[in-house]
Design an enzyme around this catalytic site. Structure first.
Site, PDB file in Angstrom:
ATOM      1  N   GLU A   6      -9.420  -8.610  14.496  1.00  0.00           N
ATOM      2  CA  GLU A   6      -8.445  -9.711  14.537  1.00  0.00           C
ATOM      3  C   GLU A   6      -7.410  -9.461  15.635  1.00  0.00           C
ATOM      4  O   GLU A   6      -7.075 -10.364  16.407  1.00  0.00           O
ATOM      5  CB  GLU A   6      -7.773  -9.815  13.173  1.00  0.00           C
ATOM      6  CG  GLU A   6      -6.719 -10.883  13.027  1.00  0.00           C
ATOM      7  CD  GLU A   6      -6.057 -10.802  11.661  1.00  0.00           C
ATOM      8  OE1 GLU A   6      -4.814 -10.824  11.608  1.00  0.00           O
ATOM      9  OE2 GLU A   6      -6.778 -10.698  10.647  1.00  0.00           O
ATOM     10  N   TYR A   7      -6.919  -8.222  15.732  1.00  0.00           N
ATOM     11  CA  TYR A   7      -5.986  -7.864  16.805  1.00  0.00           C
ATOM     12  C   TYR A   7      -6.623  -8.146  18.165  1.00  0.00           C
ATOM     13  O   TYR A   7      -5.983  -8.693  19.068  1.00  0.00           O
ATOM     14  CB  TYR A   7      -5.640  -6.371  16.732  1.00  0.00           C
ATOM     15  CG  TYR A   7      -4.483  -5.984  15.850  1.00  0.00           C
ATOM     16  CD1 TYR A   7      -4.435  -6.359  14.508  1.00  0.00           C
ATOM     17  CD2 TYR A   7      -3.441  -5.204  16.343  1.00  0.00           C
ATOM     18  CE1 TYR A   7      -3.386  -5.968  13.693  1.00  0.00           C
ATOM     19  CE2 TYR A   7      -2.383  -4.807  15.529  1.00  0.00           C
ATOM     20  CZ  TYR A   7      -2.367  -5.194  14.206  1.00  0.00           C
ATOM     21  OH  TYR A   7      -1.323  -4.796  13.411  1.00  0.00           O
ATOM     22  N   GLY A  31       0.810  -1.208   0.000  1.00  0.00           N
ATOM     23  CA  GLY A  31       0.000   0.000   0.000  1.00  0.00           C
ATOM     24  C   GLY A  31       0.846   1.261   0.000  1.00  0.00           C
ATOM     25  O   GLY A  31       2.027   1.242   0.336  1.00  0.00           O
ATOM     26  N   ARG A  49       0.781  -4.923  21.920  1.00  0.00           N
ATOM     27  CA  ARG A  49       1.885  -5.275  21.016  1.00  0.00           C
ATOM     28  C   ARG A  49       3.044  -4.293  21.190  1.00  0.00           C
ATOM     29  O   ARG A  49       4.217  -4.694  21.151  1.00  0.00           O
ATOM     30  CB  ARG A  49       1.409  -5.290  19.567  1.00  0.00           C
ATOM     31  CG  ARG A  49       0.386  -6.370  19.280  1.00  0.00           C
ATOM     32  CD  ARG A  49       0.191  -6.594  17.792  1.00  0.00           C
ATOM     33  NE  ARG A  49      -0.929  -7.496  17.535  1.00  0.00           N
ATOM     34  CZ  ARG A  49      -1.144  -8.101  16.375  1.00  0.00           C
ATOM     35  NH1 ARG A  49      -0.307  -7.909  15.363  1.00  0.00           N
ATOM     36  NH2 ARG A  49      -2.186  -8.896  16.207  1.00  0.00           N
ATOM     37  N   LYS A  58     -12.329  -3.775   5.730  1.00  0.00           N
ATOM     38  CA  LYS A  58     -11.172  -4.668   5.903  1.00  0.00           C
ATOM     39  C   LYS A  58     -10.300  -4.196   7.059  1.00  0.00           C
ATOM     40  O   LYS A  58      -9.780  -5.002   7.842  1.00  0.00           O
ATOM     41  CB  LYS A  58     -10.350  -4.721   4.604  1.00  0.00           C
ATOM     42  CG  LYS A  58      -9.024  -5.503   4.722  1.00  0.00           C
ATOM     43  CD  LYS A  58      -9.249  -6.958   5.150  1.00  0.00           C
ATOM     44  CE  LYS A  58      -8.054  -7.852   4.881  1.00  0.00           C
ATOM     45  NZ  LYS A  58      -6.799  -7.461   5.526  1.00  0.00           N
TER      46      LYS A  58
END
Length: 481
Positions: free
Chosen positions: A191-192, A78, A286, A184
C-alpha cells in the site's frame, strides 16, 4: 441472560464499532466491551440502537454472555495493550476458547502469543483487517492466522462479514503463528508503494503544468483500464474535490505521516535478505516529506538542472506515465510476494499466494483488478518464484518498459524525485542481469577483510587471495562488512 452472544469485541473506536455493526447485520449476536465502560453505553444508545448488540460492564460480565467455545476479538492498539487484555482474559476463559487480535500487531508478537496461549489450552488468532472504516462496516479483507484449530470456530463469522470478489470471500486461513499478521504487514507495505508511485505520477504531471481537473481526468481514464483500483479511484476524487476556496489538495501540507507497518515491512525485508526496494523507498519518501522546514530552506540554496519539464507530445507522455506506473506496480507486488515466500520458507508457513491475492481483491486499500492477474499467475504456477517470470506480467513489462525508461530518464533530467519509479526499474534491470558487479564487491571484501570468494564454476569452494603480498593468508570468520 448468559451464553447468548456469538462473539465479543473489545475496543469501540470507529473500526470496532463498524465491525460490530457488520457482524450484527449478518445475524450474529455481538457483545461489545470497552475499557471505558461509558463508551459501551453510548454506543448502545446511538450507533447500535435497534440492533441485537449487547454490552458488558466488565470483562467477567462479557465472558459470561458468550456461547461456548467463547470467541473474543480485540481491536485495540498493538503492543502492550494486547498483552494486558490477554492477561486479564486468561483466568476467565477455558481450554478451547478463542482470542482474536484484529489490530496491527507485529507478527513476532503474534507468534509469541500463540506459543504462550497454546500451553494454557487457549486458541489464538492474529488477523489482518484491511479496508478502513468503510471496509469494517460493509466488508473488509480479513487475513487470519495462528492456531488452525480456531478456524472452523471463527470461519462462519469471518467469511460472512468479509468483502466478496467474484462471489468468493476475501478471507481464508493464512497459516500458523504470525502468518496472518505478516501477510497484513506486507499488504500495508505494498500500500505504501502504490501510494508513492501514484504521488510520483502526480508530481510529474503537475510539473508539466496540468491542472487538478486535467490530472483528475487522466487518473479517471487510467481507472477504466489496467490500473483500475481503489487508490487510483480515490486519487481522481481527491484531485476533483473543491471546497469554498477551490481545490483542497494544493492547500494540504506536503508532510506525510505513517503508523509504522511500512517500516516493519522494510525491516523484515532486511532481516530476511529480500530486496524489497520499492517499499523501502516509499517509507523513506515519507521520512523525507517530514523534513518540510529543511526542504524549504534547501530549495532556495540547492540548484537543480536548467532543463524545464516539457514534452513535444503531451498525450503520448501521459500514456508513458501510465505504463511506467503499471510496470513499477508489477515490481512492487513481485517484491512483496518474494518477501512472503522467503518468510514462509523460514517459518514453515504453507502460504497460498493465489489465495492471498484473492483476499486482497476486495475490501482492502490495495484492491484492484490487477490482483486477479496475480491470482491467475499463482493458480497456474503455485511454485512460481517471481511474478516477473509469469507470462502475463513479463509481456506487460515488455510492452511498457520503453515508456517506463522514458519517464524515469526525463524525471531525472528535470530534477523531479521519482525514488519508487526509479528503484523499481533498477530492480527490474538487476533481476534480469546474469552477471552483476558483485564479483568486484566480493573481491573488495576479501582484500580488506579476508572474507573469501567463490570462483565461477567452482561454487561451494572458497578462496582467499593475499592481494598485497604483505597481508596474511588466513580467511576471516568474524569481521563482516
Amino acid at each position: 441472560m448468559s451464553g447468548q452472544a456469538d462473539i465479543a469485541l473489545i475496543g469501540l473506536a470507529v473500526m470496532g464499532q463498524n465491525l460490530i455493526l457488520n457482524m450484527d447485520e449478518k445475524g450474529f449476536v455481538v457483545c461489545a466491551y470497552n475499557r471505558t465502560v461509558a463508551k459501551v453505553k453510548e454506543f448502545l444508545a446511538n450507533e447500535a440502537k435497534g440492533t441485537n448488540v449487547i454490552g458488558a460492564d466488565s470483562l467477567k460480565d462479557m465472558v459470561s454472555k458468550l456461547k461456548s467455545p467463547r470467541k473474543v476479538m480485540l481491536l485495540v492498539k498493538g503492543g502492550s495493550a494486547v498483552d494486558d487484555f490477554i492477561q486479564q482474559l486468561v483466568p476467565l476463559l477455558s481450554a478451547g476458547d478463542v482470542i482474536i487480535d484484529g489490530g496491527n500487531s507485529e507478527y513476532q508478537d503474534t507468534s509469541r502469543r500463540c506459543d504462550e496461549l497454546a500451553k494454557l489450552g487457549l486458541l489464538y488468532v492474529g488477523s489482518g483487517v484491511s479496508g478502513g472504516e468503510e471496509g469494517a462496516r460493509h466488508g473488509p479483507s480479513l487475513m487470519p492466522g495462528g492456531h488452525e484449530a480456531a478456524w472452523p470456530l471463527i470461519q462462519p463469522i469471518f467469511q460472512a462479514i468479509c468483502a466478496k470478489a467474484d462471489g468468493e470471500p476475501c478471507c481464508e486461513w493464512v497459516g500458523d503463528g504470525g502468518a496472518g499478521h505478516f501477510v497484513k504487514m506486507v499488504h500495508n507495505g505494498i500500500e505504501y508503494g502504490d501510494m508513492q508511485l501514484i504521488c510520483e505520477a502526480y508530481h510529474i504531471m503537475q510539473s508539466l503544468g496540468l491542472s487538478a481537473d486535467q490530472m483528475a481526468d487522466e487518473f479517471g481514464k487510467w481507472n477504466s483500464a489496467e490500473l483500475d483500483s481503489f487508490l487510483i479511484e480515490i486519487t481522481r476524487d481527491i484531485l476533483k474535490y473543491k471546497d469554498g476556496k477551490g481545490h483542497l489538495l494544493e492547500r494540504i501540507r506536503d508532510t506525510a505521516g505513517q503508523k509504522g507497518t511500512g517500516k516493519w515491512t522494510a525491516i523484515a525485508a532486511l532481516q530476511y535478505g529480500v530486496p524489497v526496494t520499492l517499499i523501502g523507498e516509499a517509507v523513506f519518501s515519507r521520512c523525507l516529506s517530514a523534513l518540510k522546514d529543511e526542504r524549504v530552506q534547501a530549495s532556495s540554496v540547492l540548484k537543480g538542472p536548467s532543463t524545464k519539464a516539457e514534452v513535444a507530445n503531451l498525450t503520448k507522455f501521459l500514456d508513458d506515465i501510465k505504463h511506467a506506473l503499471y510496470c513499477a506496480k508489477i515490481v512492487s507486488y513481485a517484491q512483496g510476494f518474494m518477501l512472503m515466500r522467503e518468510a514462509a520458507r523460514e517459518n514453515k508457513w504453507r502460504l497460498n499466494y493465489g489465495g492471498i491475492a484473492l483476499m486482497w481483491r476486495g475490501g482492502c486499500i490495495i484492491r484492484s483488478v490487477f490482483l486477479g492477474n496475480i491470482k491467475d499467475a499463482y493458480t497456474s504456477q503455485p511454485q512460481l518464484s517471481n511474478l516477473l517470470l509469469d507470462d502475463f506480467f513479463k509481456k506487460a513489462i515488455e510492452r511498457g518498459q520503453d515508456s517506463w525508461r522514458e519517464v524515469v530518464a526525463n524525471a531525472f533530467r528535470w530534477g523531479i524525485p521519482v525514488p519508487a519509479l526509479s528503484t523499481a526499474l533498477s530492480f527490474y534491470d538487476g533481476y534480469r542481469t546474469a552477471k552483476l558487479p558483485a564479483n568486484l564487491l566480493q573481491a573488495q571484501r576479501d582484500y580488506f577483510g579476508a572474507h573469501t570468494y567463490e570462483l565461477l564454476g567452482q561454487e561451494g569452494q572458497f578462496h582467499h587471495t593475499n592481494w598485497t603480498g604483505t597481508g596474511g593468508n588466513v580467511s576471516a570468520s568474524t569481521y563482516q562488512a
